[in-house]
Design a protein around this motif. Structure first.
Motif, short mmCIF file in Angstrom:
data_model
loop_
_atom_site.label_atom_id
_atom_site.label_comp_id
_atom_site.label_asym_id
_atom_site.label_seq_id
_atom_site.Cartn_x
_atom_site.Cartn_y
_atom_site.Cartn_z
N SER A 1 0.83 -1.19 0.00
CA SER A 1 0.00 0.00 0.00
C SER A 1 0.88 1.25 0.00
CB SER A 1 -0.90 -0.03 1.21
OG SER A 1 -1.65 1.15 1.30
N VAL A 2 0.27 2.34 -0.35
CA VAL A 2 0.98 3.61 -0.39
C VAL A 2 1.39 4.04 1.01
CG1 VAL A 2 0.73 6.04 -1.02
CG2 VAL A 2 -0.27 4.31 -2.46
N ALA A 25 3.79 13.77 -3.59
CA ALA A 25 3.36 12.64 -4.41
C ALA A 25 2.65 11.58 -3.56
CB ALA A 25 4.55 12.02 -5.13
N VAL A 26 3.21 11.29 -2.40
CA VAL A 26 2.59 10.30 -1.50
C VAL A 26 1.24 10.80 -1.02
CG1 VAL A 26 2.81 9.18 0.75
CG2 VAL A 26 4.75 9.22 -0.81
N VAL A 30 -2.21 8.83 -1.59
CA VAL A 30 -3.03 8.42 -0.44
C VAL A 30 -4.44 8.98 -0.58
CG1 VAL A 30 -3.34 8.72 2.05
CG2 VAL A 30 -1.12 8.04 1.14
N ASP A 31 -4.54 10.26 -0.92
CA ASP A 31 -5.84 10.90 -1.10
C ASP A 31 -6.62 10.23 -2.22
OD1 ASP A 31 -7.74 12.81 -0.37
OD2 ASP A 31 -7.04 14.24 -1.87
N LEU A 93 2.42 12.67 8.84
CA LEU A 93 1.99 11.98 7.64
C LEU A 93 1.93 12.97 6.49
CD1 LEU A 93 -0.94 9.86 9.06
CD2 LEU A 93 1.34 9.07 8.52
N CYS A 94 2.07 12.48 5.31
CA CYS A 94 1.96 13.34 4.13
C CYS A 94 0.50 13.38 3.69
CB CYS A 94 2.84 12.80 3.01
SG CYS A 94 4.58 12.88 3.42
#
Length: 128
Positions: A1-2, A25-26, A30-31, A93-94
């Protein structure tokens, strides 16, 4: 998973220039992944509701389910990318960085509000 890539951002503050673009980018991925999962869940709920309660078979709309579940999240996830609000959030977290009121409003408008509405509507459809 991302989400596995989130581990590399523990030392984000040490070198934000290196991790900034990767974090963006992450955050986008994720979004996007969260929206894809949410929309597929919504379409499955709508499809089951139509089959079980209304007695209508919407098999011909399955292509629409897939297309909207893959394209709409890309459009929604692109908004923070364009407004440059993706980044290191307060929880290491990003995601959409909630460091300004505009970013907080963007987070509420693009994820929290729609997600709650879709989940509640899907739950009601399954109960009925």
């Amino acid at each position: 998973s991302v989400s596995v890539t989130e581990v590399m951002f523990i030392n984000y503050d040490d070198s934000p220039n290196i991790y900034g673009r990767i974090c963006t980018a992450v955050a986008f991925l994720v979004d996007y992944a969260m929206w894809v999962k949410l929309l597929f869940t919504m379409w499955v709920s709508v499809h089951l509701f139509c089959i079980i309660v209304l007695g209508k078979n919407l098999k011909k709309l399955e292509v629409l389910y897939v297309v909207t579940s893959l394209l709409v999240p890309a459009l929604i996830s692109a908004v923070p990318l364009i407004t440059h609000t993706y980044g290191n959030s307060s929880s290491d977290l990003c995601y959409i960085a909630a460091n300004t009121s505009a970013a907080l409003i963007e987070n509420l408008a693009l994820w929290d509000g729609p997600a709650m509405f879709i989940l509640i509507a899907a739950s009601i459809a399954m109960v009925v």
